[in-house]
Motif scaffolding. Structure first.
Motif, PDB file in Angstrom:
ATOM      1  N   ARG A   1       0.914  -1.304  -0.148  1.00  0.00           N
ATOM      2  CA  ARG A   1       0.143   0.053   0.063  1.00  0.00           C
ATOM      3  C   ARG A   1       1.087   1.300   0.086  1.00  0.00           C
ATOM      4  NH1 ARG A   1      -3.251  -3.455   3.655  1.00  0.00           N
ATOM      5  NH2 ARG A   1      -1.754  -2.418   5.304  1.00  0.00           N
TER       6      ARG A   1
ATOM      7  N   ARG B   1       1.203   5.591   0.286  1.00  0.00           N
ATOM      8  CA  ARG B   1       0.597   6.547   0.605  1.00  0.00           C
ATOM      9  C   ARG B   1       1.658   7.879   0.647  1.00  0.00           C
ATOM     10  NH1 ARG B   1       2.153   8.432   5.778  1.00  0.00           N
ATOM     11  NH2 ARG B   1       3.194   6.846   7.263  1.00  0.00           N
TER      12      ARG B   1
ATOM     13  N   ARG C   1      -0.206  -0.657  -4.459  1.00  0.00           N
ATOM     14  CA  ARG C   1      -1.643  -0.374  -4.595  1.00  0.00           C
ATOM     15  C   ARG C   1      -1.735   1.172  -4.209  1.00  0.00           C
ATOM     16  NH1 ARG C   1      -2.903  -4.649  -0.056  1.00  0.00           N
ATOM     17  NH2 ARG C   1      -4.856  -3.727  -0.073  1.00  0.00           N
TER      18      ARG C   1
ATOM     19  N   GLU D   1      -4.050   3.522  -3.105  1.00  0.00           N
ATOM     20  CA  GLU D   1      -5.490   3.272  -2.601  1.00  0.00           C
ATOM     21  C   GLU D   1      -5.736   4.756  -2.174  1.00  0.00           C
ATOM     22  OE1 GLU D   1      -5.459   0.956   0.904  1.00  0.00           O
ATOM     23  OE2 GLU D   1      -5.857  -1.004  -0.328  1.00  0.00           O
ATOM     24  N   ASN D   2      -6.941   5.404  -2.798  1.00  0.00           N
ATOM     25  CA  ASN D   2      -7.203   6.917  -2.622  1.00  0.00           C
ATOM     26  C   ASN D   2      -6.287   7.869  -2.952  1.00  0.00           C
ATOM     27  OD1 ASN D   2      -9.875   5.777  -1.316  1.00  0.00           O
ATOM     28  ND2 ASN D   2      -8.438   5.394   0.640  1.00  0.00           N
ATOM     29  N   ALA D   3      -5.421   7.430  -3.877  1.00  0.00           N
ATOM     30  CA  ALA D   3      -4.364   8.410  -4.191  1.00  0.00           C
ATOM     31  C   ALA D   3      -4.711   9.598  -5.217  1.00  0.00           C
ATOM     32  CB  ALA D   3      -3.068   7.507  -4.727  1.00  0.00           C
ATOM     33  N   GLY D   4      -5.917   8.996  -5.889  1.00  0.00           N
ATOM     34  CA  GLY D   4      -6.111  10.006  -6.959  1.00  0.00           C
ATOM     35  C   GLY D   4      -5.067  10.023  -8.169  1.00  0.00           C
ATOM     36  N   THR D   5      -4.905  11.110  -8.838  1.00  0.00           N
ATOM     37  CA  THR D   5      -4.028  11.226 -10.000  1.00  0.00           C
ATOM     38  C   THR D   5      -2.896  11.670  -9.321  1.00  0.00           C
ATOM     39  OG1 THR D   5      -5.772  11.708 -11.611  1.00  0.00           O
ATOM     40  CG2 THR D   5      -3.508  12.335 -12.064  1.00  0.00           C
ATOM     41  N   CYS D   6      -1.716  10.720  -9.491  1.00  0.00           N
ATOM     42  CA  CYS D   6      -0.387  11.108  -8.992  1.00  0.00           C
ATOM     43  C   CYS D   6       0.372  11.958  -9.887  1.00  0.00           C
ATOM     44  CB  CYS D   6       0.368   9.660  -8.651  1.00  0.00           C
ATOM     45  SG  CYS D   6      -0.476   8.523  -7.733  1.00  0.00           S
TER      46      CYS D   6
END
Length: 233
Positions: A33, A35, A175, A177-182
């Motif tokens: 994951r 973040r 993964r 998760e909830n990262a949106g467009t990097c």
């Protein structure tokens, strides 16, 4: 108390710029994951301030997009930079800010030295011969993206280029998760963190390019190998 391993990637900026940009950070846990967060350069990049601004946790494995050491005496660039076709060239003396890449190079070399001295992060070759025991590495994402891609990638800042790069990392098991467009800087940081994860989980997917890291009589770190992904067949 046992701390869960974390794999940290930093996409360095120039700390000597008139208005230094924050450093994008990606943290990957043992399950893949991702973040994101950011680090801010200290006003005065002395060793103690750098170690505090870029503090890491027990057991963290850190991979940095930035130079870890100077070239060997008499060399204009490091062996690893030449082999991986890095645009920034690290000379055999610490450059003064001003020319292109000079502040970036200076900041990277100072940061690595501070983390090794104050955070006690072991570095490959100088502190341990094993990838699985070192905790502070250098990466050059431009080379690793080429190694991972089956076909030519689009421009790294374009929507297509960013989507392809994120898909490549997802295919390796990360993964978002909830990262949106990097952003492309976030993706470079995530790639660094992935390389750190590979040193523990998939050693066959990572290699180290260049001359071993050494320390001269004056205490200066020189050369050093750069982590890279193994090309896909």
């Amino acid at each position: 108390m046992t701390h869960a391993p974390r794999f940290v990637g930093w996409d360095l900026t120039d700390p000597f710029a008139r208005a230094p940009r924050p450093v994008d950070e990606a943290i990957v846990d043992a399950d893949g994951r991702v973040r994101f967060s950011q680090r801010v350069w200290p006003r005065a990049p002395d060793p103690e301030a750098l170690a505090e601004a870029f503090a890491v946790g027990p057991g963290d494995v850190v991979v940095v997009d930035g130079p870890q050491a100077l070239a060997n005496p008499g060399a204009k660039m490091r062996d690893a930079e030449r082999k991986l076709r890095a645009p920034g060239r690290t000379p055999d003396v610490l450059p003064l800010p001003g020319p292109p890449f000079a502040g970036f190079v200076r900041g990277g070399v100072l940061l690595f030295a501070a983390l090794r001295a104050h955070a006690r992060l072991p570095m490959l070759d100088l502190d341990t011969p094993e990838l699985s025991r070192a905790r502070l590495f250098e990466a050059f994402p431009g080379a690793t993206w080429r190694a991972l891609a089956v076909e030519k990638l689009g421009a790294k800042a374009s929507p297509e280029g960013r989507a392809r790069r994120q898909a490549l990392l997802e295919a390796t098991g990360l993964r978002f998760e909830n990262a949106g467009t990097c952003t492309h800087d976030q993706l470079d940081a995530a790639l660094c963190a992935w390389l750190g994860w590979c040193t523990r989980a998939r050693p066959g997917d990572v290699t180290a390019v260049g001359l071993p890291l050494t320390q001269d009589a004056a205490g200066t770190l020189r050369e050093g190998r750069i982590l890279d992904g193994v090309p896909r067949r």
